[in-house]
Design an enzyme around this catalytic site. Structure first.
Site, PDB file in Angstrom:
ATOM      1  N   GLN A   1       0.826  -1.216   0.000  1.00  0.00           N
ATOM      2  CA  GLN A   1       0.000   0.000   0.000  1.00  0.00           C
ATOM      3  C   GLN A   1       0.857   1.261   0.000  1.00  0.00           C
ATOM      4  OE1 GLN A   1      -3.488   0.590   0.141  1.00  0.00           O
ATOM      5  NE2 GLN A   1      -3.704  -1.513  -0.533  1.00  0.00           N
ATOM      6  N   ASP A   2       1.853   1.286  -0.882  1.00  0.00           N
ATOM      7  CA  ASP A   2       2.662   2.479  -1.092  1.00  0.00           C
ATOM      8  C   ASP A   2       3.571   2.854   0.061  1.00  0.00           C
ATOM      9  OD1 ASP A   2       2.431   3.391  -3.645  1.00  0.00           O
ATOM     10  OD2 ASP A   2       0.422   4.195  -3.288  1.00  0.00           O
ATOM     11  N   ALA A   3       3.726   1.967   1.020  1.00  0.00           N
ATOM     12  CA  ALA A   3       4.694   2.286   2.065  1.00  0.00           C
ATOM     13  C   ALA A   3       6.095   2.125   1.480  1.00  0.00           C
ATOM     14  CB  ALA A   3       4.508   1.368   3.244  1.00  0.00           C
TER      15      ALA A   3
END
Lengths: 273, 1205
Positions: free
Chosen positions: B820-822
């Protein structure tokens, strides 16, 4: 199984060697030890002089520079210092962690502008052998009305704790690799000519290369259609550099010794011994 | 072509448009016909006054005829300007007057304003008795404008005025030495960043910029369809504007075919023919001539004319003559009033409200009548399909109002207020003997306050808000972008889909990608790299010229004649429109005609449109004539050596500025030649850095490969069909998008997001960061110039004010910490300084003076002071109550010890004598840091002003936000020790690991190219050129990798740092420029167990800054209901909120709230006196509050108590 270590290249701060007949886990153990388990001396406490700095009769300088104290402290901490592996670690030192010549080296820095303050300005208050290895690492640039005055306290630590205690860089290994390509490939002759050490064997139809020796011409092989790759995950070519605080060989022997002593601790605890 | 671009940036600031516009407005010596002077020349203090003067009321002057001139009289001879401005100064309360620099204004919370002098001429009985220059106030100074201290012409004067005492030196330099310094050093000496673009104002110590406004072009007829009750009707509209007054006049065609006109401040509509007759276009022939151009129009016009003669509609005889029409209008709008008043009312309508741009005297009426005829003509042409609907979003129909124009609006209204006030003052204090005393009567505050108020709040005249905004200083690029922003007045809430769309005419004028997302999308725009906004040129000169060229000023239309419009007005006809256009262009290209003029030939409607007005956005293009450009090697060399400039290029017709209107006539070649993919000799991949056009301007294009120095010929792409050639297509982007690498490879919305995030990135925003007292500021400790850069970045000098770092980025997953885009960050990298930044917050306090001689005092509050803290709280302060630099402070620590005089009517008053109050300034809760600097100075009011700047070291932590330049943002999901991370065979351990899932759906190919480019650049020690459309090609980067012993694919063999085993797949790894965004956990994290409550409701306060509670909302409540967790709900909603115990009278007929009587120690109902039957009730305080409020309305709420069942 005959474990074997073979030096391929060695310099003061650089080393390349091959270990055969070990597992990747074993190789990794050595790599990890080399990175984070080697003690190194680094300035870890910095005391700044705040307020006016006077030199001589009429010269007054400001202690405020274009970099903040915490930035300067962080920069000073990163400067590689010659390390004596025999020095005590703080927590286990006889002084009980309060700091004594056995575990601590004190430094002082005084410079007036205009000047580029470098690691060479950092003076070891104890033994002169502790003055920074590289004298040209810039710390901060002072203008004509600025000066800097501070003292630092260096002690031993390990990179596991903080990166400033890291003495090695580029620690890595690769599996022993054999690249077989057809002799018909257009660039093969050129690559053979330019990196002779990498040629393992050749015959009329094929050439076998190895990547054990760095050569920038090898990259071309990976685009060849006839390429066949064979890797051996029991033979490892290691290489690493140090920042000058320690010699590469020193680090390597310490690391191996360190692994041994860590296992020793375990051995001693085996019940029934 | 590069030479041209280089010259542009050598000569102009990035915010040139702001500076030029402001300089044009300011009355400096070299600008005698300044806009400010023009405002005064045309200003009417009251409606009865002549422009530029005011007449005192005779009844108040004892019959004397006194007039005071403040503007110049209109005439042939140019009179001297009456208004004059000096350099920014401050009058200290001590009486001395000193120049101020921008930095001093920021430090001392001053206004960077310059004194303004107006010369008044007193005319008594038509005799000029005296002239007197009076200071009328101060005017805000734009930083780096002509009257700024930092301007080249003024800085030396300032240095001389510092008044060096004998032998005294500043920074070790004597006056002569100081003056001999290069300009940039002098700017630095004044504490200013030499690279600061200027273009903003400083009001009350804060920097404010004026947002350029986009508006529909005034004085231009626009025809369109409008929907009224399900029918489409044709409307012709015009925003008629003159000297600040704006009126919307519309002509509509009703469904019955009658044309009607609506005028502002008039109820209802007036039939067109009636109005034309009233305006003096009396004869049917004249009406016919002014409208009809086509046979099909004839019946429509006849119908209208007959309608006006209808005796039933307009009794008794219909409207036949001007007199009839005037009578009809008078009857309608001023029925039953005196003749004099009726005339006045009608004059108000016809002369002031109707088409004010054509004039405001009865002499102009015929002109207006004919103009209305033209509006009707355009309307009927639309009705008949001869003409198409005008495109409101076409940039030719829009004008930009820059800072100068906005200041003009503001100045007009403020100076009018000042002069009105002056007039009143003079009339009030008039005394025959003493005559009039101007300087005493001028109230400077009237002007000053209006100006300051508008600039500091952004509330402009006309009720617009947000016109002036606090200048963004997050990063250098954010500042530039803010100064180049263009906003549209359309409301944010309505859809306005067409207005938000990218319009073809925005090419080269507004950035196609840089716009906010969300409600302002497409309405807020940013200028392209090089634009020019016209300053205006007198149209009389053009008309004069047209007359010489055979302009026919006739009324009726003759077939075959071309209509000639100047600034939207039909000035006449010409038999050969094409000739007019080509002649005007020829003159302009030879320098004989102002370059401000743009011409267009509309062949469909046979019209020539000439524009000379201000506010048109234009872009530069190379002129192609006969398939040739005039640019050649000689000119290129002269440009490179600075022998000639842009002015010469324009006046000799090599380049020209095109507005959107003229561009409709052009056919523009985008590239001058067909660029081959690789050099035919050495095979190197070619791009802008490797190609040199050795013979620009010649027919056969010969290129030189800079790799092998061989030349070869390629095909020229511009032909005799083309009229222009693009200077460089990269100019279509704005400054922010321009620094994003490989934008043409990215999906468009990602570029928009990348631009938005670049503006939030931390970096080196100004070089004077240690001196600036910004309330909030950031500084990245180790900013780096990007390895993959663009030419735009060079032009705006981004490389010396960068806002990010080159990080080694691997594209893999790692134990799911980067879902999730971390992003995963290497712990050692952080320890070595990756993403470290400082955060500054400046606290301020002033020793305020109060009426009655009391004042605030900086001190350690003595123990008798009310609200005093423990001694411990003041431990950091010195005896003056001031903290020392480099002291560590945390939440709630006192930074400035201060006491204030007691408040008037304090509640404690009767108990003891009034005590001073503690009013110390404390560090914000939840923040900590070191005191960076302490500044003690004197404010404008001569009281001591103290500013304390606290600096916080922000080391990247879990949750901090980072982004690349391609709209790829993410927060830190894990910080992993270096030995655990994957490593390459060279021992490279990535700084950042991003998730490969973030690539396919977002299609940010530019991100991947940047990875390759960064890797190649770092291997070869060079910056990669990734300018849009002209960057180093992918193949070239891959070859560079291979050349240096890396795989062509950019991937590398990697090993797992935990197991030591090789990964099955090769990993894509390279170098990407990552930016730390200012959304950091340290500024956001928040929790509360106990804390402050609101006074009124006793519910927890809201918001982090007030240590507020976290809302347990409806959906959260629903979950507890779903679980049947009743006690948990009660706990959240009552016990942990505003739970409160009230005592209620148990009497069934009473039910009021009881009180506890301290004297008798008993509970008692104050209403029924009951003391025994009283019960404690647990309820929310909000409920008790409601009961009390209802009681105050006279509504009784009785609480009936009963047992729980």
């Amino acid at each position: 199984m005959s474990q074997n270590i073979k030096m391929l290249e060695e310099g003061d701060t650089f080393i390349r060697f091959e270990i055969s007949d070990i597992t990747p886990a074993y190789a990794n153990l050595l790599r990890r030890t080399l990175i984070n388990d080697i003690p190194k001396l680094a300035i870890s406490r910095v005391n700044f002089h705040h307020g006016e700095i006077r030199q001589g009769e009429d010269k007054v300088y400001s202690s405020s520079t274009s970099l903040f104290d915490e930035v300067i402290a962080s920069r000073i901490g990163m400067i590689p210092l010659p390390t004596d592996l025999k020095m005590n670690e703080r927590e286990t030192c006889s002084c009980g962690g309060s700091g004594c010549p056995l575990c601590t080296v004190n430094y002082s820095l005084f410079a007036v502008g205009p000047k580029m303050v470098t690691s060479g300005d950092l003076i070891s208050l104890g033994d002169a052998k502790f003055s920074p290895v590289d004298k040209e690492i810039p710390i901060v640039e002072l203008n004509e009305r600025q000066a800097i005055m501070l003292d630092g306290e260096a002690y031993m630590g390990k990179a596991r704790e903080h990166a400033r205690f890291q003495s090695t860089s580029g620690v890595s290994y690769s599996y022993h690799r054999e690249l077989t390509v057809s002799r018909k490939e257009p660039d093969v002759e050129e690559i053979m000519e330019k990196s002779p050490k990498n040629v393992l064997s050749k015959n009329e139809t094929e050439v076998v290369f190895t990547t054990d020796f760095p050569s920038k011409y090898m990259a071309k092989l990976y685009r060849m259609d006839s390429l066949k790759v064979k890797e051996d995950d029991t033979r490892f070519v290691f290489s690493f550099e140090t920042d000058g605080s320690l010699k590469a060989r020193e680090v390597l022997t310490y690391a191996i010794e360190r692994i041994r002593s860590r296992l020793e601790v375990l051995r001693e605890q085996v019940p029934g011994e | 072509m590069k030479s041209i671009l280089n010259t542009f940036f050598k000569e102009m600031e990035v915010v040139n448009h702001q500076l030029v516009s402001y300089n044009d407005f300011i009355p400096t010596e070299d600008n005698p016909d300044s806009i400010m002077q023009e405002v005064l020349d045309t200003l009417r203090v009251t409606d009865d006054d002549e422009p530029g003067e005011m007449k005192l009321d005779r009844s108040k002057t004892g019959g004397a005829d006194i007039r005071i001139r403040f503007g110049r009289k209109k005439g042939k001879i140019k009179l001297d300007p009456t208004i004059r401005i000096e350099l920014p100064k401050i009058r200290e309360p001590t009486g001395s007057e000193n120049f101020i620099t921008p930095l001093e204004s920021r430090l001392r919370d001053l206004n960077y304003m310059a004194p303004l002098f107006l010369e008044f001429t007193v005319i008594e009985d038509d005799i000029e008795t005296r002239k007197e220059p009076v200071k009328i106030g101060e005017f805000p100074v734009m930083v780096r404008s002509k009257i700024c201290i930092l301007h080249r012409n003024n800085i030396d004067e300032f240095i001389r005025r510092i008044n060096l005492r004998k032998n005294e030196k500043i920074k070790g330099m004597s006056e002569e030495e100081l003056l001999a310094l290069p300009f940039e050093r002098k700017v630095q000496l004044l504490g200013e960043d030499p690279q600061d673009p200027g273009g903003y104002f400083i009001i009350g110590g804060t920097e404010r910029t004026l947002i350029s406004m986009e508006d529909l072009a005034p004085n231009k007829i626009i025809v369109e369809f409008e929907e009224r009750y399900d029918t489409n009707i044709e409307v012709a509209k015009i925003f008629s504007q003159r000297e600040g007054y704006r009126a919307l006049i519309t002509v509509e065609r009703k469904t019955d075919g009658i044309l009607i006109v609506s005028i502002p401040s008039i109820a209802g509509t007036i039939p067109l023919v009636v109005l034309m007759k009233a305006l003096g276009v009396e004869k049917d022939k004249d009406i016919y001539d002014s409208i009809v151009t086509n046979d099909r129009m004839v019946p429509l016009v006849y119908a209208n004319m007959e309608d006006a003669e209808n005796t039933e509609l307009y009794p008794p005889n219909g409207i036949m003559t001007t007199k009839d029409a005037i009578n009809y209008l008078e009857k309608r709008f001023a029925a039953g009033q005196a003749k004099e008043f009726r005339e006045k009312k009608l004059s108000q309508i016809l002369d002031k409200n109707l088409l004010p741009h054509l004039g405001d005297t009865p002499d102009d009426r015929t002109k207006k009548g004919i103009y209305l005829g033209r509006m009707a003509r355009a309307l009927l042409e639309l009705h008949l399909g001869i003409r198409k609907e005008d495109d409101k979003d076409h940039l030719a129909n829009k004008r930009i109002k820059l800072s100068g124009d906005l200041m003009e609006e503001l100045f007009r209204s403020s100076v009018q207020a000042l002069l009105k006030d002056l007039k009143g003052q003079l009339e009030k204090t008039y005394n025959k003997k003493r005559g009039i005393r101007l300087s005493a009567a001028v109230r400077q505050d009237v002007l000053n306050e209006k100006l300051k108020h508008a600039l500091s709040t952004g509330n402009w005249i006309g009720g617009r808000t947000g016109v002036s905004q606090l200048l963004e200083r997050t990063s250098y690029i954010a500042t530039l972008s803010h100064l180049r922003r263009i906003s549209s007045p359309l409301t944010r809430s309505q859809p306005h889909f067409e207005a938000r769309d990218l319009h073809p005419t925005q090419w080269g004028r507004m950035c196609p990608n840089e716009t906010p997302e969300g409600q302002n999308c497409g309405l807020v725009k940013n200028a392209s790299l090089i634009i020019d906004i016209t300053e205006g040129y007198p149209e009389e000169n053009i008309i004069e010229l047209l007359k010489k060229m055979g302009l026919e000023e006739i009324l009726g239309e003759k077939p075959g004649l071309t209509r000639i419009y100047v600034n939207g007005n039909l000035v006449g006809y010409h038999k050969d429109g094409t000739f007019v256009v080509s002649e005007l262009r020829k003159r302009r290209r030879s320098g004989a005609l102002s370059s401000q003029v743009n011409v267009r030939m509309d062949e469909v409607t046979n019209e020539v449109i000439i524009n000379t007005d201000k506010g048109r956005i234009r872009r530069p293009l190379l002129v192609v004539y006969d398939g040739k450009i005039k640019f050649n090697t000689k000119i290129q060399e002269d440009l490179d050596h600075g022998k000639i400039g842009i002015k010469n290029l324009v006046s000799s017709g090599i380049i020209e500025w095109l507005d959107a209107e003229e561009e409709e006539n052009s056919y523009i070649a985008i590239y001058p030649y067909e660029k081959p993919e690789s050099c035919p000799h050495c095979g190197a991949f070619l791009y802008s850095d490797l190609i040199e056009w050795t013979n620009p301007g010649e027919d056969k294009v010969s290129l030189k490969c800079l790799k092998c120095n061989s030349t070869f010929e390629v095909k020229k792409t511009y032909t005799s069909e083309h009229t222009h050639l693009e200077i460089d297509p990269m100019m279509i982007q704005g400054v922010v998008v321009g620094v994003i690498p490989y934008t043409e490879h990215n999906q468009s919305p990602r570029v928009t997001m990348g631009a938005a995030m670049t503006k939030q990135s931390l970096g080196l925003s100004t070089s004077n960061y240690r001196l600036r007292p910004d309330t909030r500021g950031h500084l990245l400790h180790y900013p780096q110039k990007p390895l993959v850069t663009t030419r735009t970045a060079d032009y705006i000098r981004y490389n010396s004010r960068p806002s990010g770092q080159n990080a080694v980025v691997a594209l893999i997953s790692y134990h799911n910490y980067n879902i999730q885009d971390a992003v995963i960050v290497n712990k050692a990298s952080i320890e070595r300084g990756l993403g470290r930044s400082a955060f500054f917050r400046t606290y301020r306090a002033e020793e305020k003076r109060y009426p009655g001689g009391q004042e605030d005092r900086f001190e350690i509050p003595p123990p008798e002071v009310r609200g005093v803290r423990s001694e411990e709280a003041y431990r950091n302060l010195d005896e003056n109550g001031i903290i020392a630099p480099e002291t560590f402070v945390t939440s709630g620590d006192v930074l400035i010890g201060k006491t204030s005089p007691p408040r008037f009517m304090e509640e404690e008053q009767h108990i003891s004598i009034q005590k001073r109050r503690e009013s110390s300034i404390t560090n914000r809760p939840g923040e900590s840091g070191y005191v960076d600097s302490v500044l003690l100075t004197v404010s404008e009011n001569n009281s001591r002003l103290l500013k304390v700047k606290v600096r916080d070291d922000r080391i990247p932590e879990l949750g901090d936000k980072f982004a690349s330049r391609h709209g790829q943002k993410g927060v830190i999901g894990a910080i992993i020790p270096q030995e655990d991370l994957p490593f390459t065979e060279d021992g490279i351990i990535p700084d950042i690991i991003i998730n490969p899932h973030s690539i396919p759906s977002r299609m940010t190919v530019g991100h991947l190219l940047e990875t390759l480019g960064g890797k190649a650049g770092s291997l070869e020690g060079r910056q990669i050129n990734s300018t849009v459309f002209n960057g180093e090609p992918e193949e070239s980067l891959r070859e560079a990798l291979e050349r240096n012993g890396y795989k062509y694919s950019g991937r590398e063999t990697m090993y797992d740092g935990l197991t030591g085993r090789k990964f099955k797949a090769d990993i894509f790894i390279g170098i990407v420029y990552y930016q730390k965004l200012h959304h950091m956990v340290a500024g956001k994290f928040h929790a509360r167990s106990r804390g402050p409550v609101q006074i009124l409701t006793r519910q927890p306060t809201e918001g982090r800054s007030r240590q507020g509670g976290l809302r347990f909302g409806e959906m959260e409540r629903d979950t507890l209901i779903g679980h049947g967790a009743a006690m948990a709900i009660k706990d959240r909603l009552l016990d942990q909120s505003d739970g409160f115990t009230i005592y209620v009278c148990g009497d069934q007929d009473c039910g009021h709230v009881a009180i506890y009587d301290y004297k008798t120690h008993e509970l008692r109902c104050p209403v029924c006196g009951n003391t025994s039957n009283i019960h404690p009730i647990e309820t929310s305080y909000a409920f008790k509050l409601m009961r009390d409020e209802l009681m105050s309305l006279g509504v009784v709420m009785r609480l009936r108590l009963g047992d729980l069942k």
